[in-house]
Design an enzyme around this catalytic site. Structure first.
Site, mmCIF file in Angstrom:
data_model
loop_
_atom_site.group_PDB
_atom_site.id
_atom_site.type_symbol
_atom_site.label_atom_id
_atom_site.label_comp_id
_atom_site.label_asym_id
_atom_site.label_seq_id
_atom_site.Cartn_x
_atom_site.Cartn_y
_atom_site.Cartn_z
ATOM 1 N N ASP A 51 0.840 -1.201 0.000
ATOM 2 C CA ASP A 51 0.000 0.000 0.000
ATOM 3 C C ASP A 51 0.878 1.254 0.000
ATOM 4 O OD1 ASP A 51 0.862 -0.093 2.627
ATOM 5 O OD2 ASP A 51 -1.137 0.048 3.531
ATOM 6 N N SER A 52 2.217 1.044 -0.003
ATOM 7 C CA SER A 52 3.158 2.144 -0.232
ATOM 8 C C SER A 52 2.937 2.760 -1.611
ATOM 9 C CB SER A 52 4.601 1.652 -0.108
ATOM 10 O OG SER A 52 4.805 0.508 -0.919
ATOM 11 N N ASP A 90 -1.229 -6.298 -0.313
ATOM 12 C CA ASP A 90 -1.202 -5.609 0.983
ATOM 13 C C ASP A 90 -2.603 -5.083 1.310
ATOM 14 O OD1 ASP A 90 -0.031 -4.581 3.228
ATOM 15 O OD2 ASP A 90 1.115 -3.026 2.191
ATOM 16 N N LYS A 120 -0.978 -9.447 3.009
ATOM 17 C CA LYS A 120 -0.251 -8.947 4.183
ATOM 18 C C LYS A 120 -1.228 -8.128 5.032
ATOM 19 C CE LYS A 120 2.981 -5.571 4.017
ATOM 20 N NZ LYS A 120 2.320 -4.545 4.868
ATOM 21 N N GLU A 122 -1.356 -5.730 8.568
ATOM 22 C CA GLU A 122 -0.608 -5.031 9.615
ATOM 23 C C GLU A 122 -1.233 -5.306 10.984
ATOM 24 O OE1 GLU A 122 -0.032 -0.838 8.989
ATOM 25 O OE2 GLU A 122 0.829 -1.125 6.989
ATOM 26 N N GLU A 189 9.169 -4.010 10.769
ATOM 27 C CA GLU A 189 9.498 -2.682 10.228
ATOM 28 C C GLU A 189 9.976 -1.729 11.316
ATOM 29 O OE1 GLU A 189 6.713 -1.038 7.448
ATOM 30 O OE2 GLU A 189 7.710 0.919 7.430
HETATM 31 O O1 KIV Z 1 3.517 -1.071 1.691
HETATM 32 C C1 KIV Z 1 4.684 -1.510 1.667
HETATM 33 O O2 KIV Z 1 5.417 -1.343 0.685
HETATM 34 C C2 KIV Z 1 5.143 -2.246 2.823
HETATM 35 C C3 KIV Z 1 6.591 -2.647 2.869
HETATM 36 C C4 KIV Z 1 7.441 -1.477 3.159
HETATM 37 C C5 KIV Z 1 6.817 -3.744 3.823
HETATM 38 O O3 KIV Z 1 4.392 -2.503 3.714
#
Ligand code: KIV
Length: 273
Positions: A51-52, A90, A120, A122, A189
């Protein structure tokens, strides 16, 4: 000329096997089919559709505005560009926190619509019940503890985690509980490297993948745009190693193109049609 890797399809079992053999796990982010296809050719283990994307592609200051629909569009593009790496989607802010039912429904969308092979999520102890149910539904989950960007406002900024006893205990207990829930990997992280080391050594079947968590994790991840210098947001934390400066290459190329158009150097007769 780099060697194109001929390796086989990577799965969550590949990651678990690497953990048991003490082999390092490699992970990078991608958000589109082309970059995914380049990463895939290198033999990278995992492509995370992070989600980056909110920061590096969409110009947001945090990952909070990311939506399910946008994440699914990025994930399905990445899946189309990937044939060997494990693709992990994510789960964005509020796509899993409100209820177990919401989490299962949205995690399922990553597999059904995005062709991801895992998601993924969090969060630590507070997310274990939800993660357990998602895994029970047949959806592999990668955990994520430490500085979890979706909770940035609760942390009060990008603060290193694991500096006080309470935080260290929370991180260690969370990692063990996530392993117990069945996570095949956990992102660690921005945390003290001795805590990441302790966590890594305490887990048998779950690989730790660090970012800003020191050298003792089972694997590492970076945001691809950050490590390639494909952005100009000034984000340059100590843990980031930049392997290329594509921003400079792009600006130089575009300036040359403009110059050539203005001077009549482009197109030449041979480039006319
Ligand atoms: O969103 C992302 O790119 C991440 C990574 C930095 C682990 O969560």
């Amino acid at each position: 000329m780099s060697k194109i890797n001929q390796s086989k399809k990577k799965t969550v079992q590949t990651v678990i096997r690497k953990k048991s053999k003490g082999e390092k796990v490699t992970m990078l982010t991608a958000y589109d089919a082309f970059i995914a296809s380049l990463l895939d050719k290198t033999g990278i283990d995992i492509i995370l559709v992070g989600d980056s994307a909110a920061n590096v592609l969409h110009g947001y200051q945090s990952t909070i505005p990311m939506t399910m629909d946008i994440m699914i569009a990025h994930t399905s593009a990445v899946s189309r560009g990937t044939s060997k790496a494990l693709v992990v989607g994510d789960m964005p802010f509020l796509s899993f926190q409100p209820s177990v039912k919401t989490a299962i429904k949205n995690a399922g969308r990553f597999l059904k619509e995005g062709s991801a092979e895992a998601v993924k999520i969090e969060g630590g102890l507070e997310m274990v019940d939800t993660i357990t149910r998602v895994i029970e539904c047949g959806i592999p989950v990668m955990g994520h503890v430490g500085l979890t960007p979706q909770s940035i406002h609760r942390f009060g900024g990008p603060k290193v985690q694991g500096r006080v006893e309470k935080s260290r205990n929370y991180l260690k207990e969370s990692a063990l509980a996530l392993q117990e829930a069945g996570c095949f990997a956990i992102v660690l992280e921005l945390m003290e490297s001795d805590v990441a080391k302790e966590i890594t050594e305490s887990l048998d079947t779950t690989a730790t993948i660090g970012i800003g968590a020191g050298p003792f994790c089972d694997g590492q991840v970076l945001v691809t745009n950050d490590m390639l210098g494909l952005k100009d947001d000034g984000f340059s934390p100590k843990f980031l190693r930049q392997y290329a400066n594509l921003t400079e290459n792009i600006i130089t190329a575009v300036e040359q193109y403009m110059e050539d158009v203005k001077t009549g150097n482009f197109p030449s007769e041979k480039e006319s049609y």
